[in-house]
Design a protein around this motif. Structure first.
Motif, PDB file in Angstrom:
ATOM      1  N   THR A 296      21.381 -24.273  46.046  1.00  0.00           N
ATOM      2  CA  THR A 296      21.783 -23.123  44.865  1.00  0.00           C
ATOM      3  C   THR A 296      23.079 -22.543  45.430  1.00  0.00           C
ATOM      4  N   ASP A 297      22.945 -22.163  46.504  1.00  0.00           N
ATOM      5  CA  ASP A 297      24.283 -21.514  47.119  1.00  0.00           C
ATOM      6  C   ASP A 297      25.775 -22.211  47.197  1.00  0.00           C
ATOM      7  N   ALA A 298      25.582 -23.491  47.157  1.00  0.00           N
ATOM      8  CA  ALA A 298      26.732 -24.355  47.375  1.00  0.00           C
ATOM      9  C   ALA A 298      27.293 -24.646  45.875  1.00  0.00           C
ATOM     10  N   ILE A 299      26.773 -24.107  44.701  1.00  0.00           N
ATOM     11  CA  ILE A 299      27.138 -24.356  43.307  1.00  0.00           C
ATOM     12  C   ILE A 299      28.531 -23.533  43.396  1.00  0.00           C
ATOM     13  N   ARG A 300      29.646 -24.260  42.948  1.00  0.00           N
ATOM     14  CA  ARG A 300      30.898 -23.902  42.529  1.00  0.00           C
ATOM     15  C   ARG A 300      31.342 -24.260  41.229  1.00  0.00           C
ATOM     16  N   LEU A 301      31.474 -23.774  40.287  1.00  0.00           N
ATOM     17  CA  LEU A 301      32.141 -23.705  38.844  1.00  0.00           C
ATOM     18  C   LEU A 301      33.659 -23.925  38.729  1.00  0.00           C
ATOM     19  N   PRO A 302      34.179 -24.794  37.949  1.00  0.00           N
ATOM     20  CA  PRO A 302      35.355 -25.093  37.769  1.00  0.00           C
ATOM     21  C   PRO A 302      36.018 -23.903  36.572  1.00  0.00           C
ATOM     22  N   PRO A 303      36.509 -22.980  37.083  1.00  0.00           N
ATOM     23  CA  PRO A 303      36.876 -21.594  36.184  1.00  0.00           C
ATOM     24  C   PRO A 303      37.398 -22.159  34.803  1.00  0.00           C
ATOM     25  N   GLN A 304      38.070 -23.219  34.744  1.00  0.00           N
ATOM     26  CA  GLN A 304      38.415 -23.535  33.613  1.00  0.00           C
ATOM     27  C   GLN A 304      37.636 -24.392  32.496  1.00  0.00           C
ATOM     28  N   GLU A 305      36.550 -24.547  32.996  1.00  0.00           N
ATOM     29  CA  GLU A 305      35.473 -25.125  32.193  1.00  0.00           C
ATOM     30  C   GLU A 305      34.122 -24.386  32.256  1.00  0.00           C
ATOM     31  N   LEU A 306      33.886 -23.507  33.239  1.00  0.00           N
ATOM     32  CA  LEU A 306      32.541 -22.926  33.047  1.00  0.00           C
ATOM     33  C   LEU A 306      32.647 -21.620  33.777  1.00  0.00           C
ATOM     34  N   ARG A 307      32.121 -20.603  33.219  1.00  0.00           N
ATOM     35  CA  ARG A 307      32.394 -19.289  33.754  1.00  0.00           C
ATOM     36  C   ARG A 307      31.208 -18.714  34.414  1.00  0.00           C
ATOM     37  N   SER A 308      29.864 -19.206  34.174  1.00  0.00           N
ATOM     38  CA  SER A 308      28.788 -18.666  34.910  1.00  0.00           C
ATOM     39  C   SER A 308      27.777 -19.581  34.699  1.00  0.00           C
TER      40      SER A 308
END
Length: 128
Positions: free
Chosen positions: A73-85
């Motif tokens: 869960t702590d490792a989740i990283r979102l691509p800002p161009q696709e997902l915001r949260s």
């Protein structure tokens, strides 16, 4: 505690690329959209979606992503161009956070995960 659904934007997902199986696409999309290396489990939902303006028909697959531990869960990283949260959501919370189609699909996935079967939907509505 009731099962929770991971919601990121609309949920991790995307298109199957040429010469790629739906299962391989799930693995790739989880890495691209969440930064996670996960071996998905069994198929939970198949959802045929009719064509809409600007989109062809499609078949959507939902696989069991398992239970994430704190490290994952702590490792989740979102691509800002696709997902915001992203958020953990109960089925009830998903009903107001997602479009009606995606909320029905998420509820069917939780049902299949807890019931042990695979659910077939058309446009998010259960057929069998």
């Amino acid at each position: 505690m009731p099962p929770a659904v991971l919601l990121g934007g609309a949920s991790p997902g995307g298109m199957v690329e040429g010469d790629e199986s739906p299962y391989d696409a799930v693995v790739r999309e989880l890495a691209e959209e969440l930064g996670l290396t996960i071996t998905p489990g069994r198929l939970l939902v198949v959802d045929w979606v009719p064509p809409r303006t600007g989109r062809t028909e499609g078949v959507m697959f939902v696989y069991d992503g398992g239970v994430l531990d704190t490290v994952q869960t702590d490792a989740i990283r979102l691509p800002p161009q696709e997902l915001r949260s992203w958020a953990w959501s109960t089925v009830a919370q998903a009903q107001w956070r997602l479009s009606p189609l995606l909320a029905r699909r998420a509820a069917a996935a939780v049902e299949a995960a807890t019931g042990g079967g695979t659910v077939y939907l058309e446009d998010g509505s259960r057929v069998c």
